[in-house]
Design a protein around this motif. Structure first.
Motif, PDB file in Angstrom:
ATOM      1  N   ILE A  10      21.857 -23.771  23.639  1.00  0.00           N
ATOM      2  CA  ILE A  10      22.496 -24.971  23.096  1.00  0.00           C
ATOM      3  C   ILE A  10      24.011 -24.796  23.086  1.00  0.00           C
ATOM      4  N   ALA A  11      24.708 -25.792  23.588  1.00  0.00           N
ATOM      5  CA  ALA A  11      26.172 -25.844  23.660  1.00  0.00           C
ATOM      6  C   ALA A  11      26.747 -24.865  24.695  1.00  0.00           C
ATOM      7  N   CYS A  12      25.887 -24.227  25.470  1.00  0.00           N
ATOM      8  CA  CYS A  12      26.328 -23.384  26.590  1.00  0.00           C
ATOM      9  C   CYS A  12      25.837 -24.007  27.897  1.00  0.00           C
ATOM     10  N   LYS A  13      24.523 -24.107  28.007  1.00  0.00           N
ATOM     11  CA  LYS A  13      23.830 -24.683  29.164  1.00  0.00           C
ATOM     12  C   LYS A  13      24.270 -24.081  30.491  1.00  0.00           C
ATOM     13  N   PHE A  14      24.144 -22.755  30.554  1.00  0.00           N
ATOM     14  CA  PHE A  14      24.283 -22.097  31.849  1.00  0.00           C
ATOM     15  C   PHE A  14      23.064 -22.493  32.667  1.00  0.00           C
ATOM     16  N   THR A  15      23.218 -22.727  33.944  1.00  0.00           N
ATOM     17  CA  THR A  15      22.088 -23.187  34.762  1.00  0.00           C
ATOM     18  C   THR A  15      21.752 -22.225  35.900  1.00  0.00           C
ATOM     19  N   ASP A  16      22.169 -20.990  35.774  1.00  0.00           N
ATOM     20  CA  ASP A  16      21.852 -19.976  36.782  1.00  0.00           C
ATOM     21  C   ASP A  16      20.338 -19.859  36.980  1.00  0.00           C
ATOM     22  N   CYS A  17      19.592 -20.056  35.906  1.00  0.00           N
ATOM     23  CA  CYS A  17      18.145 -19.889  35.896  1.00  0.00           C
ATOM     24  C   CYS A  17      17.408 -20.914  36.752  1.00  0.00           C
ATOM     25  N   VAL A  18      17.922 -22.128  36.836  1.00  0.00           N
ATOM     26  CA  VAL A  18      17.168 -23.201  37.487  1.00  0.00           C
ATOM     27  C   VAL A  18      17.028 -22.992  38.988  1.00  0.00           C
ATOM     28  N   GLU A  19      18.004 -22.365  39.605  1.00  0.00           N
ATOM     29  CA  GLU A  19      17.957 -22.156  41.056  1.00  0.00           C
ATOM     30  C   GLU A  19      16.912 -21.139  41.488  1.00  0.00           C
ATOM     31  N   VAL A  20      16.565 -20.222  40.604  1.00  0.00           N
ATOM     32  CA  VAL A  20      15.599 -19.186  40.984  1.00  0.00           C
ATOM     33  C   VAL A  20      14.161 -19.546  40.628  1.00  0.00           C
ATOM     34  N   CYS A  21      13.969 -20.605  39.870  1.00  0.00           N
ATOM     35  CA  CYS A  21      12.612 -20.994  39.441  1.00  0.00           C
ATOM     36  C   CYS A  21      11.806 -21.498  40.637  1.00  0.00           C
ATOM     37  N   PRO A  22      10.682 -20.848  40.942  1.00  0.00           N
ATOM     38  CA  PRO A  22       9.892 -21.265  42.108  1.00  0.00           C
ATOM     39  C   PRO A  22       9.052 -22.523  41.882  1.00  0.00           C
ATOM     40  N   VAL A  23       8.910 -22.968  40.628  1.00  0.00           N
ATOM     41  CA  VAL A  23       8.062 -24.133  40.347  1.00  0.00           C
ATOM     42  C   VAL A  23       8.825 -25.292  39.701  1.00  0.00           C
ATOM     43  N   ASP A  24      10.140 -25.202  39.625  1.00  0.00           N
ATOM     44  CA  ASP A  24      10.971 -26.289  39.105  1.00  0.00           C
ATOM     45  C   ASP A  24      10.495 -26.785  37.736  1.00  0.00           C
ATOM     46  N   CYS A  25      10.363 -25.863  36.782  1.00  0.00           N
ATOM     47  CA  CYS A  25       9.854 -26.232  35.460  1.00  0.00           C
ATOM     48  C   CYS A  25      10.945 -26.325  34.397  1.00  0.00           C
ATOM     49  N   PHE A  26      12.212 -26.387  34.810  1.00  0.00           N
ATOM     50  CA  PHE A  26      13.316 -26.570  33.864  1.00  0.00           C
ATOM     51  C   PHE A  26      13.643 -28.052  33.725  1.00  0.00           C
ATOM     52  N   TYR A  27      13.917 -28.454  32.497  1.00  0.00           N
ATOM     53  CA  TYR A  27      14.286 -29.832  32.185  1.00  0.00           C
ATOM     54  C   TYR A  27      15.614 -29.801  31.449  1.00  0.00           C
ATOM     55  N   GLU A  28      16.438 -30.831  31.706  1.00  0.00           N
ATOM     56  CA  GLU A  28      17.806 -30.810  31.198  1.00  0.00           C
ATOM     57  C   GLU A  28      18.054 -31.846  30.108  1.00  0.00           C
ATOM     58  N   GLY A  29      18.564 -31.350  28.987  1.00  0.00           N
ATOM     59  CA  GLY A  29      19.079 -32.206  27.936  1.00  0.00           C
ATOM     60  C   GLY A  29      20.584 -32.285  28.061  1.00  0.00           C
ATOM     61  N   GLU A  30      21.196 -33.064  27.205  1.00  0.00           N
ATOM     62  CA  GLU A  30      22.645 -33.237  27.227  1.00  0.00           C
ATOM     63  C   GLU A  30      23.382 -31.909  27.079  1.00  0.00           C
ATOM     64  N   ASN A  31      22.875 -31.012  26.202  1.00  0.00           N
ATOM     65  CA  ASN A  31      23.600 -29.763  25.992  1.00  0.00           C
ATOM     66  C   ASN A  31      22.708 -28.519  25.946  1.00  0.00           C
ATOM     67  N   THR A  32      21.521 -28.605  26.537  1.00  0.00           N
ATOM     68  CA  THR A  32      20.636 -27.438  26.625  1.00  0.00           C
ATOM     69  C   THR A  32      19.586 -27.676  27.709  1.00  0.00           C
ATOM     70  N   LEU A  33      18.840 -26.647  28.005  1.00  0.00           N
ATOM     71  CA  LEU A  33      17.715 -26.724  28.940  1.00  0.00           C
ATOM     72  C   LEU A  33      16.438 -26.370  28.196  1.00  0.00           C
ATOM     73  N   VAL A  34      15.302 -26.760  28.750  1.00  0.00           N
ATOM     74  CA  VAL A  34      13.997 -26.301  28.263  1.00  0.00           C
ATOM     75  C   VAL A  34      13.125 -25.978  29.468  1.00  0.00           C
ATOM     76  N   ILE A  35      12.078 -25.213  29.219  1.00  0.00           N
ATOM     77  CA  ILE A  35      11.076 -24.869  30.231  1.00  0.00           C
ATOM     78  C   ILE A  35       9.762 -25.513  29.809  1.00  0.00           C
ATOM     79  N   HIS A  36       9.111 -26.216  30.730  1.00  0.00           N
ATOM     80  CA  HIS A  36       7.802 -26.789  30.410  1.00  0.00           C
ATOM     81  C   HIS A  36       6.809 -25.632  30.368  1.00  0.00           C
ATOM     82  N   PRO A  37       6.232 -25.347  29.191  1.00  0.00           N
ATOM     83  CA  PRO A  37       5.370 -24.168  29.066  1.00  0.00           C
ATOM     84  C   PRO A  37       4.095 -24.201  29.902  1.00  0.00           C
TER      85      PRO A  37
END
Length: 115
Positions: A10-37
């Motif tokens: 929260i309030a950082c939202k680095f997105t280095d993680c999203v490029e390496v995800c093989p199943v595209d399970c990251f979702y973006e909020g205004e100021n954070t990310l989440v992973i669909h479990p």
């Protein structure tokens, strides 16, 4: 097992993680990310990519609330999928590791995804 994003994103939202995800399970909020479990395949490639150490396995203590948080915002709030790295938020380095980020900064608003 699944991986989840915790409050240090929260309030950082680095997105280095999203490029390496093989199943595209990251979702973006205004100021954070989440992973669909339920979409996460537990490969773990995202965890070491996070500069803020905000991605944790759900097997660690007290992660149940983060599994539900990630589920809520990836399913119920219509946050868009994100697969492309973006610049972090302007104060990301300053906010990294700050206490109480959920109460101070969290926004339920969706991000823009790959747009």
């Amino acid at each position: 097992m699944t991986y989840v994003v915790t409050d240090n994103c929260i309030a950082c939202k680095f997105t280095d993680c999203v490029e390496v995800c093989p199943v595209d399970c990251f979702y973006e909020g205004e100021n954070t990310l989440v992973i669909h479990p339920d979409e996460c395949i537990d490969c773990g490639v995202c965890e070491p990519e996070c500069p803020a150490d905000a991605i944790r396995p759900d097997t660690e203590p007290d992660m149940e609330k983060w599994v539900e948080f990630n589920r809520k915002y990836s399913e119920e709030k219509d946050w868009p999928v994100i697969t492309i790295k973006k610049d972090p938020l302007p104060d990301a380095e300053k906010r990294d590791g700050e206490e109480g980020k959920m109460e101070k900064y969290f926004s339920e608003a969706p991000g823009t995804g790959d747009a």
